[in-house]
Design an enzyme around this catalytic site. Structure first.
Site, short mmCIF file in Angstrom:
data_model
loop_
_atom_site.label_atom_id
_atom_site.label_comp_id
_atom_site.label_asym_id
_atom_site.label_seq_id
_atom_site.Cartn_x
_atom_site.Cartn_y
_atom_site.Cartn_z
N LYS A 126 -26.81 -7.62 -15.19
CA LYS A 126 -27.56 -8.97 -15.91
C LYS A 126 -28.19 -9.39 -14.71
O LYS A 126 -27.89 -8.86 -13.80
CB LYS A 126 -25.85 -9.95 -15.66
CG LYS A 126 -26.82 -11.40 -15.95
CD LYS A 126 -24.94 -12.73 -16.83
CE LYS A 126 -25.63 -13.50 -16.72
NZ LYS A 126 -24.23 -14.89 -16.82
N LYS A 171 -28.15 -7.93 -19.78
CA LYS A 171 -28.34 -8.83 -20.15
C LYS A 171 -29.34 -9.61 -19.20
O LYS A 171 -29.69 -9.55 -18.17
CB LYS A 171 -26.63 -9.53 -19.99
CG LYS A 171 -26.39 -11.40 -20.18
CD LYS A 171 -25.69 -11.65 -19.89
CE LYS A 171 -25.36 -13.44 -21.04
NZ LYS A 171 -23.79 -14.02 -20.24
N ASP A 222 -18.70 -12.26 -16.42
CA ASP A 222 -19.75 -12.34 -15.54
C ASP A 222 -19.01 -12.72 -14.58
O ASP A 222 -19.59 -13.50 -13.91
CB ASP A 222 -20.67 -13.34 -16.34
CG ASP A 222 -21.15 -13.13 -17.34
OD1 ASP A 222 -20.31 -12.08 -18.53
OD2 ASP A 222 -22.40 -13.06 -18.31
#
Length: 223
Positions: A156, A185, A92
């Site tokens: 995300k 996400k 990430d």
């Protein structure tokens, strides 16, 4: 959705800068017990957590250029490669918000392209953290547009360290922009089963949270 399917949508998060090794080991034990998808951790702890998780299918999820996104591009690429080589199977990374806010979209796209390419080479999942609390709608849409070209595995909502976390409105907007081409996400402030289910209903297929145990336990009672 079964309890196990929900558990496998959770990145079990411990990103405290002052967590002790004992805390990380306990975190991994809980992740194994609940069979979460990953433990989301800082890069310096990957090797420790990888060893703790070796007898399970729980993965290490590395936070790159976290939480500000203000490393150079070469540094981010190196950090991505190093994290994967140390044992992370998911990455990430935080976008460079200074470049984004300055309208340098070519830089933002190059950054995403290079990091996603390194993940793809190594069969690792890539997640691009937008940090939506600092963005207006047009910036969110532009990032989604770039993502549809570059094709990271996930986009995300948040780091959880900004001024705000995941919102249903943002998840719906991101889903509207990328459809089924890219997964979403939701992270930051997702603490209850109702919040988690609402995020999933809105389009999220992964939840980043430090409250995974409470969420899964509540779902067990519900079903």
């Amino acid at each position: 959705m079964t309890v196990q399917e929900l558990a496998k949508m959770i990145d079990h998060t411990l990103l405290s800068p002052f967590a002790k090794e004992a805390d990380l080991k306990a975190h991994c034990e809980i992740a194994k017990k609940y069979n979460f998808k990953t433990v989301a951790i800082n890069n310096a702890t990957i090797e420790l957590c990888k060893e703790e998780l070796k007898d399970s299918d729980v993965l290490c999820d590395a936070a790159v250029s976290f939480p500000l996104g203000q490393c150079t591009l070469d540094t981010k690429v190196f950090e991505t490669i190093d994290a994967i080589e140390k044992g992370a199977m998911e990455v990430d990374y935080v976008v460079n918000l200074v470049k984004l806010k300055s309208g340098d979209w070519d830089y933002v796209e190059e950054e995403m392209t290079r990091i996603v390419a390194e993940c793809n080479k190594r069969n690792a999942v890539s997640k691009v953290i937008f940090e939506n609390c600092y963005l207006d709608e047009s910036e969110k849409r532009k990032l989604c547009e770039i993502a549809t070209r570059v094709k990271p595995t996930f986009i995300k909502t948040s780091t959880g360290f900004g001024t705000g976390g995941a919102t249903l409105e943002d998840v719906k907007l991101m889903k509207e922009c990328v459809g089924d081409a890219i997964k979403i996400k939701a992270a930051g402030g997702v603490r209850t089963i109702d919040q988690a289910l609402a995020m999933i209903e809105a389009g999220a297929s992964r939840i980043g949270t430090s409250n995974g145990v409470a969420i899964v336990d509540a779902y067990k009672e519900r079903v």
